[in-house]
Design an enzyme around this catalytic site. Sequence first.
Site, PDB file in Angstrom:
ATOM      1  N   TYR A  15      21.789  -6.099  -3.233  1.00  0.00           N
ATOM      2  CA  TYR A  15      20.875  -5.175  -2.543  1.00  0.00           C
ATOM      3  C   TYR A  15      19.415  -5.499  -2.859  1.00  0.00           C
ATOM      4  CZ  TYR A  15      25.400  -2.910  -2.352  1.00  0.00           C
ATOM      5  OH  TYR A  15      26.742  -2.677  -2.169  1.00  0.00           O
ATOM      6  N   CYS A  75       0.824  -1.217   0.000  1.00  0.00           N
ATOM      7  CA  CYS A  75       0.000   0.000   0.000  1.00  0.00           C
ATOM      8  C   CYS A  75       0.852   1.258   0.000  1.00  0.00           C
ATOM      9  CB  CYS A  75      -0.939  -0.028   1.194  1.00  0.00           C
ATOM     10  SG  CYS A  75      -1.978  -1.479   1.149  1.00  0.00           S
ATOM     11  N   GLU A  76       1.555   1.476  -1.062  1.00  0.00           N
ATOM     12  CA  GLU A  76       2.393   2.668  -1.261  1.00  0.00           C
ATOM     13  C   GLU A  76       2.426   2.910  -2.763  1.00  0.00           C
ATOM     14  OE1 GLU A  76       4.744   4.314   0.894  1.00  0.00           O
ATOM     15  OE2 GLU A  76       4.568   3.015   2.656  1.00  0.00           O
TER      16      GLU A  76
HETATM   17  N1  LLP Z   1      32.762  -0.733   0.282  1.00  0.00           N
HETATM   18  C1  LLP Z   1      32.085   0.167   1.015  1.00  0.00           C
HETATM   19  C2  LLP Z   1      32.783   0.907   2.066  1.00  0.00           C
HETATM   20  C3  LLP Z   1      30.737   0.419   0.752  1.00  0.00           C
HETATM   21  O1  LLP Z   1      30.081   1.319   1.471  1.00  0.00           O
HETATM   22  C4  LLP Z   1      30.081  -0.306  -0.277  1.00  0.00           C
HETATM   23  C5  LLP Z   1      28.658  -0.081  -0.576  1.00  0.00           C
HETATM   24  C6  LLP Z   1      30.825  -1.240  -1.000  1.00  0.00           C
HETATM   25  C7  LLP Z   1      32.159  -1.430  -0.697  1.00  0.00           C
HETATM   26  C8  LLP Z   1      30.227  -2.053  -2.115  1.00  0.00           C
HETATM   27  O2  LLP Z   1      29.820  -1.244  -3.176  1.00  0.00           O
HETATM   28  P1  LLP Z   1      29.315  -1.868  -4.565  1.00  0.00           P
HETATM   29  O3  LLP Z   1      30.497  -2.523  -5.223  1.00  0.00           O
HETATM   30  O4  LLP Z   1      28.264  -2.855  -4.242  1.00  0.00           O
HETATM   31  O5  LLP Z   1      28.794  -0.703  -5.311  1.00  0.00           O
HETATM   32  N2  LLP Z   1      21.749  -0.066  -1.607  1.00  0.00           N
HETATM   33  C9  LLP Z   1      22.363   0.608  -2.729  1.00  0.00           C
HETATM   34  C10 LLP Z   1      23.864   0.484  -2.710  1.00  0.00           C
HETATM   35  C11 LLP Z   1      24.499   0.973  -1.442  1.00  0.00           C
HETATM   36  C12 LLP Z   1      25.982   0.728  -1.428  1.00  0.00           C
HETATM   37  C13 LLP Z   1      26.554   1.044  -0.120  1.00  0.00           C
HETATM   38  N3  LLP Z   1      27.949   0.805  -0.012  1.00  0.00           N
HETATM   39  C14 LLP Z   1      21.750   0.062  -4.005  1.00  0.00           C
HETATM   40  O6  LLP Z   1      20.875  -0.801  -3.940  1.00  0.00           O
HETATM   41  O7  LLP Z   1      22.080   0.510  -5.091  1.00  0.00           O
END
Ligand code: LLP
Length: 424
Positions: A375, A346-347
């Site tokens: 994620y 419901c959003e």
């Molecule tokens: N290292 C650090 C310090 C981080 O904060 C992150 C992700 C990663 C590595 C990994 O990053 P990646 O390679 O996955 O981009 N929830 C969001 C993404 C948040 C990422 C947070 N930090 C989404 O669904 O797009």
Amino acid sequence: MSFHIRDRYLYCEGINVKDLQNAVQNSPFYLYSAAQLRANVAAYAEALAGLPARISYAVKANGNLTLLRILRNLGCGATLVSGNELRLALLAGFDPADMMFNGNGKRRDEVALAVQHGVTVNIDSEFDLEHIAAASHAAAARGAARPVDVLLRVNPDIRPDVHPYVATGMRDSKFGIRAEQLPWFLDRLKGEPLLRLVGLHCHLGSTIKDVQVFHDATILMGDLTSSIRQQGFELRYLNLGGGLGIDYERTGEMPTPQALLDALRGQLPDDLTLIVEPGRSIVGNAGVLICCVTGVKRNGDKHFIVTDGSMAALIRPALYSAYHQIGFVEPVNGEPRVFDIVGPVCESADFLGKARMLPTPHEDTGLVVYDAGAYGYAMSSSYNLQLRPAEYLVDGDRVMQIRRAETFEDVALAQSPLSVIMPQ
Ligand code: LLP
């Protein structure tokens, strides 16, 4: 081939996904391909070959225990952002020497856990340094001999072209230490023999498509490393974080790990071990969300496909207006229309995709949301009591359940029995 269409049916490796859907009757669910996971790690391993380098997988992207075990067996380390992720990484068999504990709000009990296991800790702030120092003293008082290896997380003041919620290295972001504040930290560390500064860390953000920012960060971090070394610190690591995007839009233009490394090459001081912390580019395209069509609906000239998958299972579209490719797992021959694909929550933010040209499906048709391995489950909730989905893993022609779906009892029993806290 991991996810592919054959004779108008979606396959994950050797498995016809419609057959799986019929077999498990457990919709929606997440589905992963072991082959894709291996290929993604191999792409990093090949790009890093010949360099002193480590892959430290960002567990936050997907913390499924079975996937973690596979990644550990493939030689990855683990980047952690909570005490519970640390516990999970231990369960998955990661060596604490291959773990990095990161985060801007580590609690004292979490820092103590990391210190107890000899995990390298990233310092994010003054209070963080003090908490880590206090934990190291407490450990020493209990007879632990070794100092704690620490990295300083630098805020590099670099703005990648990404959604503001996933940019983390900008001046005004909550993460890391600004370069002008580093002298305080270095002075403080000089007086703290139980903390051993072994390197610098930065993380620019996530879903990055232009590797130029990694090039810029490497130059900055290399310069900072040199000047800190001149003050007598023996820095051995440069951790450039994660952040490489994946090809959600299927443009064919997303930089590979090789392109990322090419952007760094030449800028890396050669006596430093490079650490990369990929999350999304390891698990993102190795997972999909499989849903069932509940019904098709029309409001005036707007058409909706309503599925049992929702923002509770996959919140990225609602939270970041993120695009995920959507299709069907089986042949669909209805009239093509422009649909919004929505869930039952419901959003009005509860959508998986907007304005997609798709053939009109029947009820119970299987629908796939691609690139949901990172994620996806990790950010799922049981909002509206949409229970968190099960997870399955395909390896060749075998399918394993690697997490059962949350049950009504899981949610209800956590609220019972009532216990009176005060007055005692
Ligand atoms: N290292 C650090 C310090 C981080 O904060 C992150 C992700 C990663 C590595 C990994 O990053 P990646 O390679 O996955 O981009 N929830 C969001 C993404 C948040 C990422 C947070 N930090 C989404 O669904 O797009």
